[in-house]
Design a protein around this motif. Structure first.
Motif, mmCIF file in Angstrom:
data_model
loop_
_atom_site.group_PDB
_atom_site.id
_atom_site.type_symbol
_atom_site.label_atom_id
_atom_site.label_comp_id
_atom_site.label_asym_id
_atom_site.label_seq_id
_atom_site.Cartn_x
_atom_site.Cartn_y
_atom_site.Cartn_z
ATOM 1 N N ASP A 130 -9.991 27.817 -24.809
ATOM 2 C CA ASP A 130 -11.160 29.438 -26.020
ATOM 3 C C ASP A 130 -12.054 30.142 -26.014
ATOM 4 O O ASP A 130 -11.493 31.335 -26.081
ATOM 5 N N LYS A 131 -12.556 30.021 -24.176
ATOM 6 C CA LYS A 131 -13.154 31.952 -23.910
ATOM 7 C C LYS A 131 -12.241 33.227 -23.481
ATOM 8 O O LYS A 131 -12.735 33.537 -24.287
ATOM 9 N N TYR A 132 -11.369 32.551 -23.232
ATOM 10 C CA TYR A 132 -10.467 33.189 -22.835
ATOM 11 C C TYR A 132 -9.694 34.069 -24.028
ATOM 12 O O TYR A 132 -9.556 35.552 -24.269
ATOM 13 N N LEU A 133 -9.130 32.805 -25.021
ATOM 14 C CA LEU A 133 -9.192 33.439 -26.258
ATOM 15 C C LEU A 133 -9.638 34.811 -26.777
ATOM 16 O O LEU A 133 -9.551 35.401 -27.527
ATOM 17 N N SER A 134 -11.000 33.711 -27.387
ATOM 18 C CA SER A 134 -12.103 34.580 -27.956
ATOM 19 C C SER A 134 -12.611 35.933 -27.415
ATOM 20 O O SER A 134 -12.449 37.115 -28.210
ATOM 21 N N ASP A 135 -12.385 36.054 -26.173
ATOM 22 C CA ASP A 135 -12.832 37.509 -25.461
ATOM 23 C C ASP A 135 -11.619 38.666 -25.607
ATOM 24 O O ASP A 135 -11.896 39.883 -25.358
ATOM 25 N N MET A 136 -10.324 37.667 -25.209
ATOM 26 C CA MET A 136 -8.827 38.938 -25.427
ATOM 27 C C MET A 136 -8.787 39.342 -27.136
ATOM 28 O O MET A 136 -8.473 40.825 -26.971
ATOM 29 N N LYS A 137 -9.108 38.319 -27.349
ATOM 30 C CA LYS A 137 -8.632 38.414 -29.405
ATOM 31 C C LYS A 137 -10.019 39.567 -29.334
ATOM 32 O O LYS A 137 -9.636 40.694 -30.348
ATOM 33 N N ALA A 138 -11.413 39.525 -29.288
ATOM 34 C CA ALA A 138 -12.115 40.282 -29.746
ATOM 35 C C ALA A 138 -12.000 41.475 -28.658
ATOM 36 O O ALA A 138 -12.050 42.465 -29.188
ATOM 37 N N LYS A 139 -11.690 41.684 -27.177
ATOM 38 C CA LYS A 139 -11.273 42.978 -27.390
ATOM 39 C C LYS A 139 -10.140 44.016 -27.891
ATOM 40 O O LYS A 139 -9.731 44.931 -28.266
ATOM 41 N N LEU A 140 -8.709 42.477 -28.587
ATOM 42 C CA LEU A 140 -8.311 43.553 -29.165
ATOM 43 C C LEU A 140 -8.991 44.490 -30.018
ATOM 44 O O LEU A 140 -8.109 45.088 -30.970
ATOM 45 N N ALA A 141 -9.612 43.709 -31.101
ATOM 46 C CA ALA A 141 -10.129 44.092 -32.346
ATOM 47 C C ALA A 141 -10.927 45.483 -32.126
ATOM 48 O O ALA A 141 -10.252 46.269 -32.654
ATOM 49 N N VAL A 142 -11.583 45.274 -31.217
ATOM 50 C CA VAL A 142 -12.627 46.316 -30.750
ATOM 51 C C VAL A 142 -11.150 47.321 -30.454
ATOM 52 O O VAL A 142 -11.718 49.033 -30.421
ATOM 53 N N GLN A 143 -11.201 46.859 -29.007
ATOM 54 C CA GLN A 143 -9.631 48.007 -28.642
ATOM 55 C C GLN A 143 -9.101 48.959 -30.221
ATOM 56 O O GLN A 143 -8.315 49.687 -30.625
ATOM 57 N N LYS A 144 -8.297 48.661 -30.740
ATOM 58 C CA LYS A 144 -8.059 48.613 -32.463
ATOM 59 C C LYS A 144 -8.973 49.485 -32.981
ATOM 60 O O LYS A 144 -8.180 50.140 -33.661
ATOM 61 N N LEU A 145 -9.952 49.188 -33.076
ATOM 62 C CA LEU A 145 -11.414 49.894 -34.656
ATOM 63 C C LEU A 145 -10.939 51.277 -32.931
ATOM 64 O O LEU A 145 -11.479 52.034 -35.012
ATOM 65 N N MET A 146 -11.332 51.166 -32.212
ATOM 66 C CA MET A 146 -11.705 52.348 -31.809
ATOM 67 C C MET A 146 -9.899 53.132 -31.999
ATOM 68 O O MET A 146 -10.295 54.466 -31.702
#
Length: 781
Positions: A130-146
């Motif tokens: 769950d932690k890996y999923l949440s971290d990776m989803k957050a990273k993908l969301a931030v990367q897309k926003l940037m």
């Protein structure tokens, strides 16, 4: 100390388990081994392991093509008194035909490489995922926003995508559903790979396949080495002694051991607990005399020569065994006046046998070990086993397992059958047929001729004035193939229609040899059917065979060898779990590092240095094997990747990640997903380009329209200017004309006025002039 074989009439009961663990000493352990040895030799059915009755050696010799020829000689009744000389020139050497099929089968199985997957199955595993999923989803969301707001900041190492990272959340979920292992299990898999490499796992696999093919059973023994690394080796089934088992994977093992040859020199080095030698030279010398002539030992004792001892060349049999026992441990609890627990610790075994509030008992399964010198009352290295394998799960702590694992693919009531045992009758038929062919050739009589001398003597053929003799006529016949004869006898009567002076005598050698060779081919076909090989998988296909024929032939071979593949796969899976457990034990005692092959797609022959993470020591993992990509699958994936790179559907980063994925199905799924996404991106990019082109066209049209309007406006302005200039010209001309007319009129008026003034002046002057005489006349007057 003397050797004395156990008698079948003796009594050797097993020791009691429900005693104080402190009393399970040397005598208790040796009593268990004697009972196990007695049961194995005199109670259990024969046919497997140490009770194989010489079959294992026979099957191994057949596998080498070096089986005994004595049964073949007995079959034909050949012995020292045989008078039949046709057998003297026969080559009795066995034909090693089975070695070829055995080697091909093992080679085919060795190519079926499987990867190890270690998945955490403890309570922390779910939270880690769950932690890996949440971290990776957050990273993908931030990367897309940037990327949308600040593309330059999106390339920062903290949020930029690394090699192997999913492109988006959809790919992340797809890869997790496919069971992809991330860094959470990489440490455990590296520990297993290190243990496999250090113990030469590839050679281990080959020897396991050989035992499964020849004997139908195989196994291994593992332990924790002095360097805290996992150790394992293949065991020789011919030396194994176990309890009576019903399961083919021997999951019902209670005790298991090996009969080993130990030299008396090694026994001389064995020490007691106080450090003194366990055996004296006199004891060893007496023992050597009692085993003289047994197990390959010299028939008699020698003298002491220099530094050599009389027993230096002797060896004995030692039963090295592990067995289960349960131990009851007593614990005392003390509480204060408020009922709170104040103390908890070990108590005397005899206290609290009846459950009370103060005492509690815990029953634990333990493994004991002992090395018993067979036929004596001596043993060494006895007691509870060190480094027992136990789970990190608190609910499974009381369970453990033996260091020896076994597997048999065709097993019933302590009897096992290997492929070699199935082949022995066919191999004997093959060898007997070969011997018959050789003997038949030795006894065969060549074709001959029946010659009618009467017919030849009646033929008178002059040759230089002299009739030819029958000998001369036959000589001419064999040289030229021409033979003279008469169709009438001396009385002038015609001969019979079947009469010939020379008649060939044919034998049946070839037809009988054809039958024997057909027999030989039928035997070879039976051998191929048993091993699963056919013309296609043996490398001799019919050129007209179509693809379905090739597929069917390969499936047939794989099915025939499935028993061996399944058994080795089960054994490897158990070995991986045991190696990981030993590495977990070792990493608790100190650092573990070493060299292992590089696991990536590139530099497969390179070695890399790894250090086993201590984090694995407290984790629990589930171990399974997954099939690695075949050469055909790898070639297909490589071809597809190259085509997609050429078409611009993949970049180098994507290609390296896909090729480094060991599972073909996962590689193809990721490849398909990446290509689809890149196609979608390319489509969006193309659509954007078209839209940009359309916008450019519209802008160009607008600019063209504006330019046209500007030109028209300019033309209108020019025309207007022209008109204005014309009007201005006309106006100016009119103005000039009017000014000219005014000037002319003014000049005319001025002229007229000047003339009038001049005329008036002239008139005045003329008047004055006219008046001058009058004035003069007046003055005169």
């Amino acid at each position: 100390m003397r050797y004395q074989q156990l008698s079948s009439f003796g009594s050797y009961p097993y020791p009691e388990n429900a005693i104080d663990p402190a009393k399970k000493g040397r005598e208790w352990c040796m009593k268990y081994l004697k009972a196990a040895y007695y049961d194995w030799n005199f109670v259990y059915p024969k046919g497997v392991f140490y009770n194989n009755g010489g079959d294992y050696e026979k099957y191994k010799m057949y596998a080498l093509g070096k089986q005994s020829i004595t049964p073949y000689k007995k079959h034909f009744g050949i012995d020292a008194t045989t008078q039949d000389t046709t057998w003297l020139s026969v080559d009795w050497t066995p034909r090693a035909i089975v070695s070829r099929y055995r080697g091909r089968a093992i080679a085919r199985l060795m190519k079926q490489v499987k990867g190890i997957v270690a998945t955490p199955v403890d309570m922390l595993a779910k939270s880690e995922v769950d932690k890996y999923l949440s971290d990776m989803k957050a990273k993908l969301a931030v990367q897309k926003l940037m990327q949308q707001q600040n593309p330059e900041l999106a390339q920062h190492p903290m949020i930029s995508m690394q090699s192997g990272d999913p492109m988006n959340v959809e790919e992340l979920e797809m890869r997790i559903q496919m069971g992809e292992q991330f860094s959470r299990s990489e440490d455990a898999e590296n520990a297993i790979e290190l243990g496999f490499y250090e113990n030469d796992y590839e050679h281990f696999r080959k020897t396991v396949f050989e035992d499964l093919f020849d004997l139908g059973v195989a196994g291994y023994r593992e332990w924790l080495g002095d360097d805290n690394h996992a150790k394992f080796r293949k065991v020789n089934p011919e030396n194994i002694i176990i309890n009576l088992c019903k399961q083919s994977n021997f999951s019902d093992l209670v005790h298991a051991g090996e009969m080993t040859d130990v030299s008396l020199i090694d026994l001389a080095l064995v020490k007691n607990e106080d450090g003194t030698p366990m055996f004296t030279d006199d004891q060893l010398q007496e023992f050597a005399g009692s085993v003289a002539g047994l197990w390959g030992n010299p028939a008699s004792m020698g003298r002491v020569t220099g530094w050599l001892k009389p027993y230096d060349k002797f060896k004995c049999k030692v039963l090295d065994m592990e067995f289960y026992s349960y131990d009851d441990y007593n614990y005392k609890m003390s509480v204060d006046e408020n009922g709170q627990l104040k103390g908890f610790g070990r108590a005397d075994y005899n206290r609290g046998k009846v459950a009370t509030d103060k005492y509690t008992r815990k029953r634990i399964k333990n493994v004991y070990k002992c090395k018993w010198i067979v036929g004596t009352d001596y043993c060494y290295d006895w007691g509870m086993s060190y480094d027992q394998k136990r789970s990190n799960n608190s609910k499974k702590k009381a369970e453990t397992s033996l260091c020896l694992k076994l597997i048999a693919f065709n097993f019933y009531e302590m009897r096992a059958q290997g492929i070699m045992e199935r082949l022995v009758p066919y191999l004997d038929d093959y060898q007997l047929t070969i011997l018959k062919i050789q003997n038949f050739k030795n006894r065969a009589v060549p074709s001959g001729w029946w010659i009618d001398l009467d017919a030849l003597e009646n033929v008178a053929l002059n040759k230089g004035g002299k009739n030819m003799t029958p000998r001369e006529q036959l000589h001419m016949f064999f040289e030229t193939g021409i033979l003279m004869g008469r169709s009438k006898d001396a009385a002038g009567s015609p001969m019979g229609p079947n009469w010939k002076p020379v008649i060939p005598i044919e034998n049946t050698v070839m037809s009988e040899l054809v039958g024997l060779y057909n027999d030989l081919m039928a035997t070879i076909q039976a051998i191929e059917a048993t091993t699963g090989y056919n013309a296609i998988t043996s490398g001799d296909p019919n050129p007209k065979t179509l693809t379905p024929g090739y597929e069917t032939a390969n499936i047939s071979t794989d099915d025939a060898l499935y028993e061996l593949a399944f058994s080795e796969s089960w054994l490897s899976e158990q070995l991986a779990a045991d190696v990981l457990c030993r590495m977990q034990q070792g990493v608790k005692k100190g650092d573990i590092d070493g060299m292992m092959p590089y696991k990536g797609a590139l530099n497969k022959n390179a070695l890399t240095f790894i250090k086993v993470s201590p984090d694995i020591s407290g984790r629990e993992y589930g171990i399974m094997l997954e099939e690695a990509s075949t050469d055909q699958e790898k070639a297909f994936i490589m071809q597809q990747v190259q085509q997609d790179i050429a078409n611009g559907m993949l970049n180098t980063w994507d290609a390296i990640f896909i090729l480094s994925t060991h599972n073909a199905k996962q590689s193809m799924a990721i490849l398909s997903y990446r290509v689809d996404k890149n196609k979608e991106k390319m489509g969006q990019q193309k659509q954007a380009e078209i839209q940009a082109a359309n916008q450019g066209s519209q802008q160009a049209a607008q600019i063209a329209a504006q330019s046209a309007m500007q030109l028209k406006q300019l033309d209108a302005n020019i025309e207007l200017q022209k008109k204005k200039m014309e009007v201005d010209g006309e106006t100016q001309k009119e103005l000039i004309r009017q000014q000219t007319q005014i000037q002319i009129a003014r000049e005319s008026n001025f002229t007229k006025q000047s003339v009038a003034d001049t005329t008036g002046q002239a008139k005045i002057l003329s008047t004055h002039i006219g008046n001058i005489p009058k004035l003069a006349e007046t003055k005169t007057e």
